[in-house]
Motif scaffolding. Structure first.
Motif, PDB file in Angstrom:
ATOM      1  N   LEU A  20      -2.987 -10.921   4.628  1.00 30.87           N
ATOM      2  CA  LEU A  20      -1.908  -9.954   4.815  1.00 30.87           C
ATOM      3  C   LEU A  20      -2.452  -8.567   5.115  1.00 30.87           C
ATOM      4  O   LEU A  20      -1.822  -7.790   5.841  1.00 30.87           O
ATOM      5  CB  LEU A  20      -1.010  -9.924   3.583  1.00 30.87           C
ATOM      6  CG  LEU A  20      -0.335 -11.257   3.241  1.00 30.87           C
ATOM      7  CD1 LEU A  20       0.401 -11.161   1.915  1.00 30.87           C
ATOM      8  CD2 LEU A  20       0.605 -11.699   4.360  1.00 30.87           C
ATOM      9  N   ASP A  21      -3.607  -8.242   4.566  1.00 30.88           N
ATOM     10  CA  ASP A  21      -4.238  -6.965   4.886  1.00 30.88           C
ATOM     11  C   ASP A  21      -4.697  -6.937   6.341  1.00 30.88           C
ATOM     12  O   ASP A  21      -4.593  -5.903   7.020  1.00 30.88           O
ATOM     13  CB  ASP A  21      -5.431  -6.710   3.961  1.00 30.88           C
ATOM     14  CG  ASP A  21      -5.011  -6.508   2.515  1.00 30.88           C
ATOM     15  OD1 ASP A  21      -3.981  -5.849   2.283  1.00 30.88           O
ATOM     16  OD2 ASP A  21      -5.714  -7.020   1.621  1.00 30.88           O
ATOM     17  N   ILE A  22      -5.204  -8.070   6.812  1.00 26.88           N
ATOM     18  CA  ILE A  22      -5.613  -8.157   8.212  1.00 26.88           C
ATOM     19  C   ILE A  22      -4.398  -7.953   9.114  1.00 26.88           C
ATOM     20  O   ILE A  22      -4.453  -7.214  10.102  1.00 26.88           O
ATOM     21  CB  ILE A  22      -6.289  -9.510   8.498  1.00 26.88           C
ATOM     22  CG1 ILE A  22      -7.583  -9.635   7.694  1.00 26.88           C
ATOM     23  CG2 ILE A  22      -6.564  -9.682   9.990  1.00 26.88           C
ATOM     24  CD1 ILE A  22      -8.236 -11.005   7.778  1.00 26.88           C
ATOM     25  N   TRP A  23      -3.297  -8.640   8.769  1.00 18.42           N
ATOM     26  CA  TRP A  23      -2.060  -8.461   9.544  1.00 18.42           C
ATOM     27  C   TRP A  23      -1.618  -7.000   9.541  1.00 18.42           C
ATOM     28  O   TRP A  23      -1.308  -6.435  10.603  1.00 18.42           O
ATOM     29  CB  TRP A  23      -0.933  -9.333   8.956  1.00 18.42           C
ATOM     30  CG  TRP A  23       0.404  -8.974   9.511  1.00 18.42           C
ATOM     31  CD1 TRP A  23       0.965  -9.434  10.670  1.00 18.42           C
ATOM     32  CD2 TRP A  23       1.346  -8.048   8.957  1.00 18.42           C
ATOM     33  NE1 TRP A  23       2.195  -8.848  10.876  1.00 18.42           N
ATOM     34  CE2 TRP A  23       2.452  -7.989   9.838  1.00 18.42           C
ATOM     35  CE3 TRP A  23       1.359  -7.251   7.812  1.00 18.42           C
ATOM     36  CZ2 TRP A  23       3.554  -7.174   9.605  1.00 18.42           C
ATOM     37  CZ3 TRP A  23       2.452  -6.433   7.573  1.00 18.42           C
ATOM     38  CH2 TRP A  23       3.537  -6.400   8.461  1.00 18.42           C
ATOM     39  N   GLN A  55       7.095  -2.173  -8.751  1.00 13.67           N
ATOM     40  CA  GLN A  55       6.126  -3.260  -8.761  1.00 13.67           C
ATOM     41  C   GLN A  55       5.397  -3.296 -10.099  1.00 13.67           C
ATOM     42  O   GLN A  55       4.985  -2.261 -10.614  1.00 13.67           O
ATOM     43  CB  GLN A  55       5.084  -3.068  -7.655  1.00 13.67           C
ATOM     44  CG  GLN A  55       5.618  -3.164  -6.245  1.00 13.67           C
ATOM     45  CD  GLN A  55       4.498  -3.309  -5.228  1.00 13.67           C
ATOM     46  OE1 GLN A  55       3.761  -4.301  -5.233  1.00 13.67           O
ATOM     47  NE2 GLN A  55       4.375  -2.348  -4.333  1.00 13.67           N
ATOM     48  N   ASP A  56       5.223  -4.485 -10.632  1.00  9.75           N
ATOM     49  CA  ASP A  56       4.437  -4.691 -11.839  1.00  9.75           C
ATOM     50  C   ASP A  56       3.127  -5.347 -11.408  1.00  9.75           C
ATOM     51  O   ASP A  56       3.089  -6.542 -11.088  1.00  9.75           O
ATOM     52  CB  ASP A  56       5.194  -5.581 -12.829  1.00  9.75           C
ATOM     53  CG  ASP A  56       4.467  -5.738 -14.158  1.00  9.75           C
ATOM     54  OD1 ASP A  56       3.224  -5.610 -14.177  1.00  9.75           O
ATOM     55  OD2 ASP A  56       5.132  -6.010 -15.173  1.00  9.75           O
ATOM     56  N   PHE A  77       1.257  -0.624   6.218  1.00  8.43           N
ATOM     57  CA  PHE A  77       2.281  -1.653   6.366  1.00  8.43           C
ATOM     58  C   PHE A  77       2.312  -2.591   5.165  1.00  8.43           C
ATOM     59  O   PHE A  77       3.167  -3.464   5.091  1.00  8.43           O
ATOM     60  CB  PHE A  77       2.053  -2.479   7.638  1.00  8.43           C
ATOM     61  CG  PHE A  77       2.363  -1.749   8.925  1.00  8.43           C
ATOM     62  CD1 PHE A  77       2.581  -0.374   8.954  1.00  8.43           C
ATOM     63  CD2 PHE A  77       2.437  -2.434  10.127  1.00  8.43           C
ATOM     64  CE1 PHE A  77       2.861   0.293  10.143  1.00  8.43           C
ATOM     65  CE2 PHE A  77       2.718  -1.790  11.320  1.00  8.43           C
ATOM     66  CZ  PHE A  77       2.924  -0.415  11.328  1.00  8.43           C
ATOM     67  N   ARG A  78       1.352  -2.413   4.244  1.00  8.99           N
ATOM     68  CA  ARG A  78       1.353  -3.213   3.025  1.00  8.99           C
ATOM     69  C   ARG A  78       0.984  -2.337   1.836  1.00  8.99           C
ATOM     70  O   ARG A  78       0.005  -1.596   1.882  1.00  8.99           O
ATOM     71  CB  ARG A  78       0.365  -4.384   3.103  1.00  8.99           C
ATOM     72  CG  ARG A  78       0.399  -5.230   1.825  1.00  8.99           C
ATOM     73  CD  ARG A  78      -0.705  -6.247   1.716  1.00  8.99           C
ATOM     74  NE  ARG A  78      -0.585  -6.965   0.445  1.00  8.99           N
ATOM     75  CZ  ARG A  78      -1.540  -7.731  -0.097  1.00  8.99           C
ATOM     76  NH1 ARG A  78      -2.687  -7.894   0.532  1.00  8.99           N
ATOM     77  NH2 ARG A  78      -1.341  -8.322  -1.262  1.00  8.99           N
ATOM     78  N   LYS A  79       1.784  -2.426   0.791  1.00 11.88           N
ATOM     79  CA  LYS A  79       1.488  -1.740  -0.467  1.00 11.88           C
ATOM     80  C   LYS A  79       1.723  -2.741  -1.589  1.00 11.88           C
ATOM     81  O   LYS A  79       2.863  -3.012  -1.963  1.00 11.88           O
ATOM     82  CB  LYS A  79       2.375  -0.503  -0.641  1.00 11.88           C
ATOM     83  CG  LYS A  79       1.999   0.342  -1.847  1.00 11.88           C
ATOM     84  CD  LYS A  79       2.803   1.634  -1.887  1.00 11.88           C
ATOM     85  CE  LYS A  79       2.373   2.519  -3.057  1.00 11.88           C
ATOM     86  NZ  LYS A  79       3.136   3.803  -3.077  1.00 11.88           N
ATOM     87  N   LYS A 129      10.862   4.273   1.640  1.00 11.99           N
ATOM     88  CA  LYS A 129      11.041   5.507   0.876  1.00 11.99           C
ATOM     89  C   LYS A 129      10.859   5.271  -0.616  1.00 11.99           C
ATOM     90  O   LYS A 129      10.203   6.055  -1.308  1.00 11.99           O
ATOM     91  CB  LYS A 129      12.424   6.090   1.151  1.00 11.99           C
ATOM     92  CG  LYS A 129      12.614   6.577   2.580  1.00 11.99           C
ATOM     93  CD  LYS A 129      14.049   7.022   2.825  1.00 11.99           C
ATOM     94  CE  LYS A 129      14.262   7.485   4.258  1.00 11.99           C
ATOM     95  NZ  LYS A 129      15.684   7.844   4.517  1.00 11.99           N
ATOM     96  N   LEU A 130      11.428   4.180  -1.127  1.00 13.67           N
ATOM     97  CA  LEU A 130      11.349   3.901  -2.559  1.00 13.67           C
ATOM     98  C   LEU A 130       9.934   3.528  -2.995  1.00 13.67           C
ATOM     99  O   LEU A 130       9.588   3.665  -4.180  1.00 13.67           O
ATOM    100  CB  LEU A 130      12.337   2.786  -2.927  1.00 13.67           C
ATOM    101  CG  LEU A 130      13.815   3.161  -2.814  1.00 13.67           C
ATOM    102  CD1 LEU A 130      14.695   1.920  -2.899  1.00 13.67           C
ATOM    103  CD2 LEU A 130      14.208   4.173  -3.889  1.00 13.67           C
ATOM    104  N   CYS A 131       9.128   3.063  -2.050  1.00 11.35           N
ATOM    105  CA  CYS A 131       7.733   2.747  -2.347  1.00 11.35           C
ATOM    106  C   CYS A 131       6.801   3.927  -2.052  1.00 11.35           C
ATOM    107  O   CYS A 131       5.572   3.790  -2.151  1.00 11.35           O
ATOM    108  CB  CYS A 131       7.294   1.525  -1.551  1.00 11.35           C
ATOM    109  SG  CYS A 131       8.075  -0.014  -2.093  1.00 11.35           S
ATOM    110  N   ASN A 132       7.397   5.058  -1.683  1.00 13.56           N
ATOM    111  CA  ASN A 132       6.627   6.283  -1.432  1.00 13.56           C
ATOM    112  C   ASN A 132       5.542   6.085  -0.378  1.00 13.56           C
ATOM    113  O   ASN A 132       4.395   6.520  -0.537  1.00 13.56           O
ATOM    114  CB  ASN A 132       6.000   6.797  -2.736  1.00 13.56           C
ATOM    115  CG  ASN A 132       7.045   7.215  -3.752  1.00 13.56           C
ATOM    116  OD1 ASN A 132       7.990   7.929  -3.417  1.00 13.56           O
ATOM    117  ND2 ASN A 132       6.888   6.757  -4.988  1.00 13.56           N
ATOM    118  N   ILE A 133       5.917   5.418   0.705  1.00 15.25           N
ATOM    119  CA  ILE A 133       5.009   5.237   1.837  1.00 15.25           C
ATOM    120  C   ILE A 133       5.376   6.271   2.898  1.00 15.25           C
ATOM    121  O   ILE A 133       6.512   6.307   3.378  1.00 15.25           O
ATOM    122  CB  ILE A 133       5.114   3.816   2.423  1.00 15.25           C
ATOM    123  CG1 ILE A 133       4.725   2.777   1.362  1.00 15.25           C
ATOM    124  CG2 ILE A 133       4.224   3.675   3.659  1.00 15.25           C
ATOM    125  CD1 ILE A 133       4.941   1.340   1.798  1.00 15.25           C
TER     126      ILE A 133
END
Length: 465
Positions: free
Chosen positions: A341-344, A138-139, A284-286, A177-181
């Motif tokens: 989206l954060d609320i979701w 992500q940029d 659920f969101r990064k 996994k690729l987003c390290n969550i």
């Protein structure tokens, strides 16, 4: 290695299962084109989830696919509980509504095929198979997500960029996994679950459309599948570590305890083994990446990040997908802020943590009669293995007192009001139908509320956000 091409898309979804397809359809219906990347060469054909409660059907209705799904489904209107081949209780699952009067059963590959057909023939969206995601970055400055995918058949790499990335690629999610969550929780270490599709007439022996065979060792979930009246799903547990071939060799040793009579002639159509989990993503969101379905959480019927008892796995995934697609479309189309989206993300994670996880573990304990029956594999024993996996809190639910509690539960189900409360519990994992009403057409919100059972309303939904 092939050359690296670069394509930009508004939204990329990784995973072409029902959760990804439902999310994509809701976006596409709002005018947002979607690209789905799927690592396999086709929609997964293995035996997975099959049961969809009314709350999940409500999401299919909003995609415009419910009637087609119902045409390839059978009504699942009664759950029976069996002990020693005697029925001890049942739940009548008919709700009396005209649109979705009861649960429906449709094998997951058929559901995915219907959703895929709708998405690709009616909307400006695309699915690409043989695309295994191997890199995600992500940029933050440009709000661009870069995805690199590998074609396993040709070793060709393709680089994509997108404004938003959604991972619906299962319990082993590459996106997560690729987003390290982190994927927090535990996997059941001492047992595996098996899903088998067979041809046999259970109806002639008094079985209903869904059945819990209660036993500490030879438990099972037995449900009717699809339009073929003699095609059934039998899901059961066994010791960990066996291959599918080894399971086939000892299949009759399990079936003779599960079938209402034995010996019998049956046809085995499909068999696959799964590792049951109780896991949830730390978020659920990064940034510009979201997770839904098995990629985000883990606790039910052959969803592969869930234990397979209770039918909440794919149902919960569809309940993630519907609101996510609508919310993201509202953000992209400029009708809502990104904070929606954060609320979701928080609401869906809280639903799993505060309801789905414990509910599915208790279903598992109930069907295995944990706490008061023999336990040769030590599944409910608090030992070094349990402590290593941080399972103590949940295993402590299995106590000798549960025997009386279970008997009271079976007896209570004789009361129609208790049966009604039992089937209404599925709606507790939904979001309040008016959670984003500020950004939607009031008539749509009003209609969504009307689809719910009369005793539920937007103002009375428990833990809606």
């Amino acid at each position: 290695m092939g050359s690296l091409g670069v394509e930009h898309r508004k939204v990329i979804i990784v995973g072409c299962g029902p959760v990804g397809l439902t999310t994509a359809t809701n976006l596409a219906r709002a005018g947002v084109p979607v690209l789905i990347l799927e690592r396999n060469h086709e929609v997964d054909q293995s035996p997975r989830a099959s049961a969809y409660q009314p709350c999940a059907q409500a999401e299919l209705l909003e995609t415009g696919t419910l009637e087609d799904v119902k045409a390839e489904s059978v009504i699942n209107d009664r759950l029976s509980f069996w002990v020693d081949k005697e029925r001890v209780a049942y739940v009548d699952k008919r709700e009396g509504g005209e649109i979705f009067p009861a649960g429906i059963n449709c094998p997951q590959p058929q559901l995915a095929a219907i959703l895929l057909r709708h998405l690709t023939t009616k909307y400006n969206s695309e699915v690409r198979f043989n695309q295994q995601v191997i890199e995600v970055t992500q940029d933050e400055a440009s709000n661009i997500v870069t995805v690199t995918a590998l074609n396993p058949a040709t070793s060709e790499h393709t680089r994509y960029t997108c404004d938003w990335l959604i991972g619906t690629d299962g319990a082993g999610s590459s996106v997560r996994k690729l987003c390290n969550i982190a994927f927090e929780g535990f996997s059941w270490p001492k047992e595996d679950f098996v899903a088998t599709n067979i041809k046999y007439d259970f109806y002639k022996h008094g079985f209903t459309t869904a059945n819990f065979v209660l036993d500490p060792v030879n438990w099972a979930v037995v449900t009717i599948l699809g339009a073929e009246k003699d095609l059934w799903r039998i899901a059961f547990g066994l010791r960990a570590g066996l291959t599918n071939e080894e399971i086939r060799a000892e299949l009759d040793e399990h079936y003779k305890h599960i079938f209402p009579v034995w010996p019998v002639e049956y046809e085995l159509v499909q068999l696959n083994k799964y590792k049951p989990h109780q896991r949830c993503a730390a978020t659920f969101r990064k940034g510009r990446v979201m997770l839904a379905g098995d990629a985000a959480h883990a606790s039910d019927m052959l969803s592969h990040s869930n234990n397979p008892i209770g039918g909440l796995g794919l149902t919960t995934g569809l309940l993630d997908a519907g609101p996510l697609g609508r919310a993201l479309a509202a953000v992209i189309n400029g009708r809502a802020p990104e904070s929606l989206l954060d609320i979701w993300a928080k609401a869906r994670r809280d639903k799993w943590l505060n309801f789905t996880n414990e509910f599915s573990i208790e279903n598992k304990r109930l069907i295995q009669r944990g706490g008061y029956s023999e336990d040769p594999l030590g599944i409910w024993k608090i030992d070094d293995v349990a402590r290593e996996h941080n399972m103590e809190q949940w295993l402590a639910m299995a106590t000798p007192e549960k025997k009386d509690a279970d008997l009271r539960f079976y007896k209570a189900l004789e009361d129609p009001k208790v049966q009604l409360m039992s089937r209404m519990k599925q709606w507790e994992i939904t979001m309040d139908p008016s959670w984003m009403a500020e950004y939607e057409d009031p008539e749509i919100v009003k209609y969504r509320i009307s689809l719910r059972p009369p005793m539920l309303s937007a103002g009375t939904m428990a833990n809606s956000e």
